[in-house]
Design an enzyme around this catalytic site. Structure first.
Site, PDB file in Angstrom:
ATOM      1  N   ARG A  94       0.832  -1.204   0.000  1.00 29.27           N
ATOM      2  CA  ARG A  94       0.000   0.000   0.000  1.00 29.27           C
ATOM      3  C   ARG A  94       0.868   1.257   0.000  1.00 29.27           C
ATOM      4  O   ARG A  94       0.570   2.223  -0.711  1.00 29.27           O
ATOM      5  CB  ARG A  94      -0.929   0.009   1.213  1.00 29.27           C
ATOM      6  CG  ARG A  94      -1.721   1.303   1.320  1.00 29.27           C
ATOM      7  CD  ARG A  94      -2.700   1.309   2.473  1.00 29.27           C
ATOM      8  NE  ARG A  94      -3.351   2.615   2.565  1.00 29.27           N
ATOM      9  CZ  ARG A  94      -4.331   2.920   3.402  1.00 29.27           C
ATOM     10  NH1 ARG A  94      -4.778   2.002   4.248  1.00 29.27           N
ATOM     11  NH2 ARG A  94      -4.862   4.127   3.422  1.00 29.27           N
ATOM     12  N   ASN A 148     -10.897  -3.949  -1.218  1.00 33.49           N
ATOM     13  CA  ASN A 148     -10.884  -2.885  -2.222  1.00 33.49           C
ATOM     14  C   ASN A 148      -9.920  -3.171  -3.371  1.00 33.49           C
ATOM     15  O   ASN A 148      -8.984  -3.942  -3.202  1.00 33.49           O
ATOM     16  CB  ASN A 148     -10.495  -1.556  -1.555  1.00 33.49           C
ATOM     17  CG  ASN A 148     -11.695  -0.811  -1.019  1.00 33.49           C
ATOM     18  OD1 ASN A 148     -12.745  -0.794  -1.645  1.00 33.49           O
ATOM     19  ND2 ASN A 148     -11.538  -0.204   0.152  1.00 33.49           N
ATOM     20  N   CYS A 170     -19.237  -1.619   0.747  1.00 36.30           N
ATOM     21  CA  CYS A 170     -18.349  -0.477   0.997  1.00 36.30           C
ATOM     22  C   CYS A 170     -18.938   0.333   2.139  1.00 36.30           C
ATOM     23  O   CYS A 170     -20.164   0.385   2.314  1.00 36.30           O
ATOM     24  CB  CYS A 170     -18.228   0.372  -0.263  1.00 36.30           C
ATOM     25  SG  CYS A 170     -17.127   1.801  -0.085  1.00 36.30           S
ATOM     26  N   HIS A 200     -16.884   3.975  -5.014  1.00 37.05           N
ATOM     27  CA  HIS A 200     -15.976   5.109  -4.879  1.00 37.05           C
ATOM     28  C   HIS A 200     -16.204   6.160  -5.968  1.00 37.05           C
ATOM     29  O   HIS A 200     -15.421   7.096  -6.118  1.00 37.05           O
ATOM     30  CB  HIS A 200     -14.503   4.674  -4.853  1.00 37.05           C
ATOM     31  CG  HIS A 200     -14.119   4.024  -3.574  1.00 37.05           C
ATOM     32  ND1 HIS A 200     -12.832   3.637  -3.283  1.00 37.05           N
ATOM     33  CD2 HIS A 200     -14.857   3.684  -2.472  1.00 37.05           C
ATOM     34  CE1 HIS A 200     -12.800   3.080  -2.080  1.00 37.05           C
ATOM     35  NE2 HIS A 200     -14.016   3.100  -1.571  1.00 37.05           N
ATOM     36  N   TYR A 253     -14.666  10.421  -1.999  1.00 40.64           N
ATOM     37  CA  TYR A 253     -13.639  10.101  -2.990  1.00 40.64           C
ATOM     38  C   TYR A 253     -13.712  10.988  -4.232  1.00 40.64           C
ATOM     39  O   TYR A 253     -12.764  11.033  -5.011  1.00 40.64           O
ATOM     40  CB  TYR A 253     -13.727   8.629  -3.394  1.00 40.64           C
ATOM     41  CG  TYR A 253     -13.151   7.691  -2.361  1.00 40.64           C
ATOM     42  CD1 TYR A 253     -11.806   7.341  -2.391  1.00 40.64           C
ATOM     43  CD2 TYR A 253     -13.939   7.175  -1.348  1.00 40.64           C
ATOM     44  CE1 TYR A 253     -11.269   6.497  -1.437  1.00 40.64           C
ATOM     45  CE2 TYR A 253     -13.409   6.325  -0.379  1.00 40.64           C
ATOM     46  CZ  TYR A 253     -12.076   5.995  -0.434  1.00 40.64           C
ATOM     47  OH  TYR A 253     -11.538   5.166   0.526  1.00 40.64           O
TER      48      TYR A 253
END
Length: 433
Positions: A94, A148, A170, A200, A253
């Protein structure tokens, strides 16, 4: 009757939230067995989380058998529900997803832009393998995916695995509903938002409170500075002009796409001051696991809510409860379009309010896409399809197309430079390439 839940990624710091959710719903969703599953690298965390989960269940006095294991196939036997919360490559991967794009002048985020693409490229093959195992070992089980990028991953599983009982969840719609309830000074259960779009990239088109339309009031408050962002996104606010022109409730987002320059500047500054969000989370997780080790801790600690994905697990537990009880209530999930948005393919995955039944979600028709965002949603859906194709083929040109067609990257030379850097950084987790 028995109900068995298998948690893939059981060593996650989020797992206590799942355990709490199951305990709180045990009167209506009487789970009899939970198996936490992880890989060798996560064995230490799995043991810590397993011991905490055991204490939580013992305190609740619920008749739930709990175990944890590294043997996924054994765990899947006779499972009724399988939840997925994995991070291929862990927080190290990440951090690369966030740091490398920023170093090249692009948004660095774990589920959007280049970082989101590479998270999907690493994740989809792993979850396709899991879905094949589920189909062979426990074909009756529902896979509840909150790994995700949830929409892309869910579509990949539904289109390219033999197992079709897959639903994506989500926490963003949940977050938006709760925050909207706060500003309207009402209870979340009274609020219903009509969502339209993709994971998102979903918008709220209408807001109702006990059936009364409060859209105008909510949009006015948003334009005045309402903050309804999760912990991992710093809210920059929305201009009155943007809100009035679109007449839509954006999700947190959307700032990556409509406030790109400001977000990039903020994220570069955050990188210099605190490191990547992954590095911040690593510090947070270290303190969380120290809490989890405490033999006197028998509850989910409040500190877990500081994680950006807090409440994912609560959403997943509500979904499983509704499937089991054939509740026919309305929840927002990632599922097949089936004509709910007529301009998008029937077999594409959208984020939509759905009636939840024992046969899964039945999406509620929302009609035509708003003209103000129609082009953006077309582009995002086409981009998602490119990511899925690249994750399966492992072809360089497919990955390049996904990069260059992403609205946060776009530049044809920059896309190649960034693609090459990320392919090299993640090569250990991209065997298909």
């Amino acid at each position: 009757m028995t109900i068995k839940l298998v948690v893939i990624g059981g060593g996650s710091s989020y797992t206590p939230e799942i355990i709490e959710g199951i305990i709180l719903r045990h009167h209506s969703f009487p789970v009899t067995e939970i198996v936490l599953v992880d890989i060798e690298e996560g064995n230490q965390k799995l043991e810590i989380v397993g011991q905490l989960a055991k204490r939580m269940i013992e305190k609740s006095n619920k008749p739930i058998k709990l175990s944890w294991t590294l043997d996924r196939k054994e765990a899947l036997k006779q499972a009724d529900f399988v939840s997925t919360q994995i991070r291929v490559g862990g927080l190290t991967a990440r951090s690369k997803d966030e740091r490398i794009p920023l170093q090249h002048g692009y948004i660095g985020q774990e589920t959007n832009g280049a970082g989101g693409i590479f998270k999907a490229l690493r994740t989809i093959p792993v979850l396709l393998e899991l879905a094949r195992d589920v189909h062979e070992i426990c074909p009756q089980a529902w896979v509840i995916n909150f790994t995700n990028p949830a929409g892309i991953v869910t579509e990949a599983l539904l289109k390219h695995s033999p197992h079709k009982k897959v639903i994506g969840v989500c926490n963003i719609p949940y977050n938006m509903r709760y925050s909207t309830a706060e500003i309207l000074n009402t209870k979340p259960k009274n609020v219903m938002i009509e969502f339209i779009g993709l994971n998102h990239y979903v918008f709220g088109r209408k807001v109702f409170v006990n059936g009364v339309d409060y859209t105008s009031e909510v949009l006015t408050k948003v334009s005045q500075g309402l903050d309804y962002s999760p912990a991992n996104i710093v809210n920059l606010g929305w201009s009155k002009t943007f809100i009035e022109a679109t007449s839509l409730l954006p999700n947190p987002y959307h700032q990556y796409y409509f406030q790109t320059a400001a977000v990039l500047k903020k994220d570069k500054q955050a990188l210099e001051e605190n490191g990547t969000r992954a590095e911040v989370v690593r510090r947070l997780e270290k303190s969380l696991f120290e809490l989890y080790k405490n033999p006197d801790l028998c509850d989910k600690p409040k500190e877990l809510e500081e994680r950006g994905g807090a409440f994912y697990s609560d959403v997943a537990c509500s979904l499983m409860d509704s499937i089991y009880n054939n509740k026919a209530d309305i929840q927002t999930v990632n599922t097949l379009n089936k004509g709910a948005i007529p301009e998008l393919p029937e077999d594409s995955v959208i984020e939509v309010n759905s009636v939840i039944t024992k046969n899964g979600p039945q999406p509620i028709t929302v009609g035509a896409l708003p003209n103000s965002v129609k082009g953006h949603i077309y582009q995002m859906k086409a981009f998602e399809e490119l990511v899925i194709r690249a994750s399966i083929t492992g072809h360089y040109k497919d990955a390049y197309l996904a990069m260059v067609m992403n609205p946060l990257i776009g530049d044809e030379v920059g896309s190649k430079t960034l693609l090459d850097a990320l392919l090299e950084a993640h090569k250990d987790y991209l065997p298909q390439f």
